[in-house]
Write a protein that holds these residues in place. Structure first.
Motif, PDB file in Angstrom:
ATOM      1  N   HIS A  37       0.431  -1.344   0.195  1.00 43.23           N
ATOM      2  CA  HIS A  37       0.522  -0.013   0.085  1.00 43.23           C
ATOM      3  C   HIS A  37       1.049   0.971  -0.056  1.00 43.23           C
ATOM      4  CE1 HIS A  37      -3.787  -2.118   0.514  1.00 43.23           C
ATOM      5  NE2 HIS A  37      -3.275  -2.664   2.101  1.00 43.23           N
ATOM      6  N   GLY A 179      -5.605   8.227  -4.723  1.00 44.96           N
ATOM      7  CA  GLY A 179      -5.127   6.628  -4.975  1.00 44.96           C
ATOM      8  C   GLY A 179      -6.143   5.691  -5.110  1.00 44.96           C
ATOM      9  N   GLN A 211      -0.482   9.021   0.506  1.00 50.57           N
ATOM     10  CA  GLN A 211       0.066   8.363  -0.224  1.00 50.57           C
ATOM     11  C   GLN A 211       0.999   8.660  -1.202  1.00 50.57           C
ATOM     12  OE1 GLN A 211      -2.225   4.674  -3.096  1.00 50.57           O
ATOM     13  NE2 GLN A 211      -2.941   4.988  -1.120  1.00 50.57           N
ATOM     14  N   LYS A 237       2.303   6.730   5.584  1.00 51.71           N
ATOM     15  CA  LYS A 237       2.690   5.392   4.678  1.00 51.71           C
ATOM     16  C   LYS A 237       4.354   5.106   4.654  1.00 51.71           C
ATOM     17  CE  LYS A 237      -1.687   4.806   2.711  1.00 51.71           C
ATOM     18  NZ  LYS A 237      -1.977   3.191   3.433  1.00 51.71           N
TER      19      LYS A 237
END
Length: 373
Positions: A37, A179, A211, A237
């Motif tokens: 991810h 995203g 992201q 992230k």
């Protein structure tokens, strides 16, 4: 006791990883084009990253945020230098959803308002306020039903101004690149217009770079393809390369007081060591430049090889929209070709690899994908 089901699971258990590859317990080797991810920014088990964290845990792993922590100051300095955002303050937390929660809280404190404008296909997290501003009815519980949110079409400045003119909005929040929504890049002029409208009507602009940030787009933050200067920037992230850490960059629009924001685990010694290692490797190995170069290469080759496929994105945040269900195609890539990819909905393959991806690895993916098609 069994685990509560969260995701439908592939029958693969990774046990080892290095660079852009992971191995399962049967010793099958996979090319990782998803980075868990978009989390793996500098590659799996990078030696400098491992050494930084190991050295830190041998000193001290945790203590309260009520004492001095030089690593937090070092991280803020390094982040400001590399991102070009050295005139912002840094609040450290543990995740992207938590970063957005705190950004929204700051906006509400600063304006005295409660309403938030977000955008269709946007995703901002799974905690209370973050869920309330996310365009996904599957994750909005009855608890969130009374939220004050207006969800508008992307790139529609007229609709945004109509809402802001009511002067009851505390924040406009938008992803640098959507995203989960399908790798949708907002127009640079739209982002710039949002800031102008927020200033005009007394609201704050939040750029969600959870992201799309940390070099993934080919710039440090995706919004830097425009001339916009957000009031708040949220991130997570890729920030810790797998170690949980998030943060909010806070402009000088705020006059904080003690107790406005707080955290137990945010900015702990190990998280800061991990985040510093990420920035050091990104700088030493020119990973932001590599993301821009290899990302352009993938998109150009995809246009040539994948006829009928819409290619979207920036840097190493790429969506391949086939216009039809690609579930079987993605399974073939994973189980036969040993390549991890992600999805956005049923039609879009989402590419979010480590930023040290090489052209030869990109070719491996594109060749296998073209063969399958």
């Amino acid at each position: 006791m069994k685990l509560f089901d969260v995701y439908p699971l592939f029958n693969i258990e990774p046990v080892k990883a290095q660079g852009c590859y992971v191995w399962d317990k049967e010793q099958n080797k996979y090319l990782d084009l998803y980075g868990g991810h978009a989390v793996i920014s500098i590659g799996h088990t990078h030696p400098h990253y491992v050494e930084r964290i190991t050295r830190q845990i041998n000193k001290i792993g945790f203590y309260s945020n009520s004492v001095q922590n030089q690593l937090q100051k070092d991280l803020a300095q390094k982040l400001g230098d590399l991102s070009g955002m050295d005139d912002y303050d840094l609040f450290l937390c543990n995740s992207g959803a938590e970063a957005n929660e705190n950004a929204l809280k700051l906006a509400s404190f600063a304006t005295g308002n409660k309403k938030v404008i977000s955008f269709k296909k946007g995703f901002h997290g799974r905690t209370s306020a973050a869920v309330a501003i996310t365009d996904n009815p599957k994750i909005i519980a009855p608890l969130n039903s009374n939220h004050q949110t207006v969800i508008l079409e992307l790139n529609d400045l007229e609709a945004v101004e109509k809402e802001l003119a009511k002067k009851d909005v505390c924040a406009v929040i938008i992803e640098g690149i959507q995203g989960i929504g399908g790798i949708i890049v907002p127009d640079a002029s739209f982002l710039e217009g949002l800031r102008d409208l927020c200033d005009k009507y007394g609201a704050l602009l939040i750029l969600d770079e959870i992201q799309s940030g940390y070099g993934r787009s080919g710039k440090f933050f995706a919004f830097q393809y425009s001339k916009v200067k957000p009031h708040l920037v949220t991130m997570a992230k890729g920030m810790g390369n797998g170690f949980p850490i998030g943060g909010v960059l806070i402009s000088n629009a705020f006059e904080p007081w003690f107790g406005m924001l707080g955290t137990t685990f945010g900015g702990n010694y190990l998280a800061c060591a991990a985040a510093l290692a990420v920035l050091e490797v990104m700088e030493q190995e020119s990973l932001i430049q590599n993301a821009a170069k290899v990302g352009r290469y993938i998109m150009d080759k995809a246009h040539e090889k994948l006829r009928g496929c819409e290619v979207r994105g920036l840097g190493l945040m790429i969506g391949l929209d086939f216009g039809y269900n690609i579930t079987d195609l993605r399974k073939k890539l994973l189980f036969e070709d040993k390549i991890f990819t992600g999805v956005s909905g049923a039609n879009i393959i989402r590419i979010l690899p480590p930023l040290n991806l090489q052209k030869s690895q990109a070719d491996q993916f594109l060749d296998k994908l073209a063969e399958s098609l």
